[in-house]
Enzyme design. Structure first.
Site, PDB file in Angstrom:
ATOM      1  N   LYS A  50       1.030  -1.512  -0.093  1.00 17.76           N
ATOM      2  CA  LYS A  50      -0.349   0.155  -0.095  1.00 17.76           C
ATOM      3  C   LYS A  50       0.702   1.174   0.449  1.00 17.76           C
ATOM      4  O   LYS A  50       0.208   2.567   0.047  1.00 17.76           O
ATOM      5  CB  LYS A  50      -0.897  -0.184   1.160  1.00 17.76           C
ATOM      6  CG  LYS A  50      -1.630  -1.205   1.121  1.00 17.76           C
ATOM      7  CD  LYS A  50      -3.164  -0.575  -0.161  1.00 17.76           C
ATOM      8  CE  LYS A  50      -4.251  -2.057  -0.046  1.00 17.76           C
ATOM      9  NZ  LYS A  50      -4.993  -1.465  -1.711  1.00 17.76           N
ATOM     10  N   SER A 263      -2.178 -13.147   4.314  1.00 15.77           N
ATOM     11  CA  SER A 263      -2.918 -13.159   3.101  1.00 15.77           C
ATOM     12  C   SER A 263      -1.732 -13.674   2.041  1.00 15.77           C
ATOM     13  O   SER A 263      -2.644 -14.314   0.563  1.00 15.77           O
ATOM     14  CB  SER A 263      -3.129 -11.690   2.328  1.00 15.77           C
ATOM     15  OG  SER A 263      -2.140 -11.176   2.104  1.00 15.77           O
TER      16      SER A 263
HETATM   17  C1  LIG Z   1      -2.124  -7.655   2.933  1.00 12.53           C
HETATM   18  C2  LIG Z   1      -2.880  -7.392   1.774  1.00 12.53           C
HETATM   19  N1  LIG Z   1      -3.611  -5.496   1.662  1.00 12.53           N
HETATM   20  C3  LIG Z   1      -4.246  -4.948   1.257  1.00 12.53           C
HETATM   21  C4  LIG Z   1      -4.652  -6.528   0.170  1.00 12.53           C
HETATM   22  C5  LIG Z   1      -5.194  -5.650  -1.503  1.00 12.53           C
HETATM   23  O1  LIG Z   1      -4.891  -4.916  -2.397  1.00 12.53           O
HETATM   24  P1  LIG Z   1      -5.595  -4.105  -3.358  1.00 12.53           P
HETATM   25  O2  LIG Z   1      -6.638  -3.159  -2.820  1.00 12.53           O
HETATM   26  O3  LIG Z   1      -4.635  -3.704  -4.544  1.00 12.53           O
HETATM   27  O4  LIG Z   1      -6.914  -5.224  -4.224  1.00 12.53           O
HETATM   28  C6  LIG Z   1      -3.928  -7.529  -0.089  1.00 12.53           C
HETATM   29  C7  LIG Z   1      -3.961  -8.487  -1.513  1.00 12.53           C
HETATM   30  O5  LIG Z   1      -3.294  -9.534  -1.290  1.00 12.53           O
HETATM   31  C8  LIG Z   1      -2.924  -7.799   1.447  1.00 12.53           C
HETATM   32  O6  LIG Z   1      -2.454  -8.993   0.457  1.00 12.53           O
END
Ligand SMILES: Cc1ncc(COP(=O)(O)O)c(C=O)c1O
Length: 316
Positions: A50, A263
Site C-alpha cells: 500500500k 494473505s
Molecule cells: C495485506 C493486503 N492488503 C491489501 C490487499 C489488497 O490489495 P488491493 O487493494 O490492491 O486489491 C492485499 C491483497 O493481496 C493484501 O494481501
C-alpha cells in the site's frame, strides 16, 4: 569495497516500490518446470504494497491542488493503507484521519497511534462498507480530503506502471498471476501490464471464504463490489479459509524462509490449486506484506489448533 551509493534525494519515500521478486523453490510440485515467484511487497518502507498507492494518491492530490501543507487526509482502511498513509502524511506534512472497523488486529491500531494518526472507529458490523461510508461523510462535512482508494483510478494506474512494470521487466513472460482482492487495484493494474506481454495470462483473484476474514482481502459476497474491480478481467476467483491461509503462511516461513503475511498464505494456496494441472509455466504471487505485525495476535497458534473463534478474528 565499492563506494556506498549516495542517499536517495527522495529519502524514505524514494524507497517505495522496486521490491524483490524471489523464486519460491521448495513449494512447487514440479520444480524447475512450474516456477513460483513471490513479489515481496513487505519490503516497502512502511511494510506493505500500500506504500505505492498511498504515495501516488497523495502526490496526485497535491498536483491537482486538492491538498496543501497542513491539509487533513481521510481514508477508510483496515490496516496497510492506513499505515502507508501515516508514513506519507508524516513525510509530507499532513494530518491523517483513518476510519477503521472495530476489531482490527490491535498491533495495527498501535502502529497507527504511534504515528499520531487520528482513529475514527466504526462498529465491526458496519465493516469496511461502513468505514468507506463514514469516510465519505466526513469529507462531505469538510473535515478533510478523502483519498478514496476504493474508487481512485490512480490506484490501478500505479500498479500498472510500477508493480506490473517491475514484474514484466524481471521475467520474460508470466503465465499465471495471483493476488488478493481488496480494492482490486493490484489485480487490475498488474494484469493489464502483464497481458501486454502475454495475452494468454491467467489472472486469479483471492478472497476470504464466506463469513471469514483475511487481512487486506474482501469477500465480494458481503454486499460491496469494489468499483475498480472488473470481474471480466479475472480468469478465476478462489475463496480461501483463514485456517488454510494461516497454515500456508507457516509453511512459507518454514520452507522458504520468507516471513510472509497472512494473505500471502491464501495467495500461494490459491496459486497451487489453480496450477494443479499445469505441467510448466511461470506463476507470480503477490505477497502484499510481511508477517511481523500479525505476530502479537499469535496467528500460528490459531492455525495449529483450528480455533473455532477464528471467524470472529479480523485477520484482515
Ligand atoms: C495485506 C493486503 N492488503 C491489501 C490487499 C489488497 O490489495 P488491493 O487493494 O490492491 O486489491 C492485499 C491483497 O493481496 C493484501 O494481501
Amino acid at each position: 569495497m565499492p563506494n556506498p551509493s549516495p542517499p536517495s534525494a527522495d529519502g524514505l519515500l524514494g524507497l517505495v516500490g522496486a521490491t524483490p521478486l524471489v523464486e519460491l523453490t521448495r513449494v512447487s510440485p514440479r520444480p524447475g518446470r512450474l516456477r513460483f515467484f513471490a513479489k515481496l511487497e513487505g519490503q516497502n518502507p512502511s511494510g506493505s504494497i500500500k506504500d505505492r498507492i498511498a504515495l501516488a494518491m497523495v502526490l496526485d492530490a497535491e498536483r491537482r491542488g486538492l491538498i496543501g501543507p497542513g491539509s487533513t487526509l481521510i481514508e477508510a482502511s483496515t490496516g496497510n493503507t492506513a499505515i502507508a498513509l501515516a508514513m506519507v502524511a508524516r513525510r509530507r506534512g499532513y494530518h491523517l484521519k483513518v476510519v477503521v472497523p472495530e476489531g482490527v488486529v490491535p498491533s495495527i491500531a498501535d502502529v497507527l497511534s504511534l504515528y499520531g494518526v487520528e482513529l475514527c472507529w466504526v462498529k465491526p458490523k458496519a465493516g469496511m462498507v461502513g468505514a468507506i461510508e463514514a469516510a465519505s461523510e466526513m469529507s462531505a462535512r469538510g473535515e478533510g480530503h478523502a483519498l478514496r482508494q476504493f474508487d481512485n483510478p490512480v490506484n490501478v494506474l500505479t500498479h500498472m506502471n510500477t508493480t506490473g512494470a517491475e514484474i514484466a521487466a524481471a521475467l520474460p513472460r508470466v503465465d499465471v498471476f495471483v493476488a488478493g482482492i481488496g480494492t482490486g487495484g493490484t489485480l487490475m493494474g498488474v494484469s493489464r501490464r502483464l497481458r501486454e506481454q502475454n495475452p494468454a495470462l491467467r489472472v486469479i483473484g483471492v478472497e476470504p471464504r464466506m463469513g471469514e476474514r483475511l487481512q487486506g482481502l474482501r469477500s465480494l459476497n458481503d454486499g460491496y463490489h469494489p468499483p475498480l474491480l472488473d470481474l471480466d478481467a479475472l480468469s478465476a476467483r478462489y475463496l480461501v479459509g483463514s485456517d488454510t491461509a494461516l497454515n500456508m503462511m507457516r509453511r512459507v516461513v518454514r520452507e522458504e524462509g520468507v516471513m510472509a503475511g497472512v494473505s500471502c498464505g491464501a495467495v500461494l494456496h490459491a496459486a497451487l490449486q489453480a496450477t494443479r494441472d499445469l505441467e510448466e509455466g511461470i506463476v507470480v504471487c503477490m505477497f502484499s506484506d510481511g508477517g511481523w505485525k500479525y505476530l502479537p495476535a499469535r496467528p500460528w497458534e490459531a492455525a495449529a489448533t483450528h480455533d473455532p473463534n477464528l471467524d470472529e478474528t479480523h485477520w484482515w
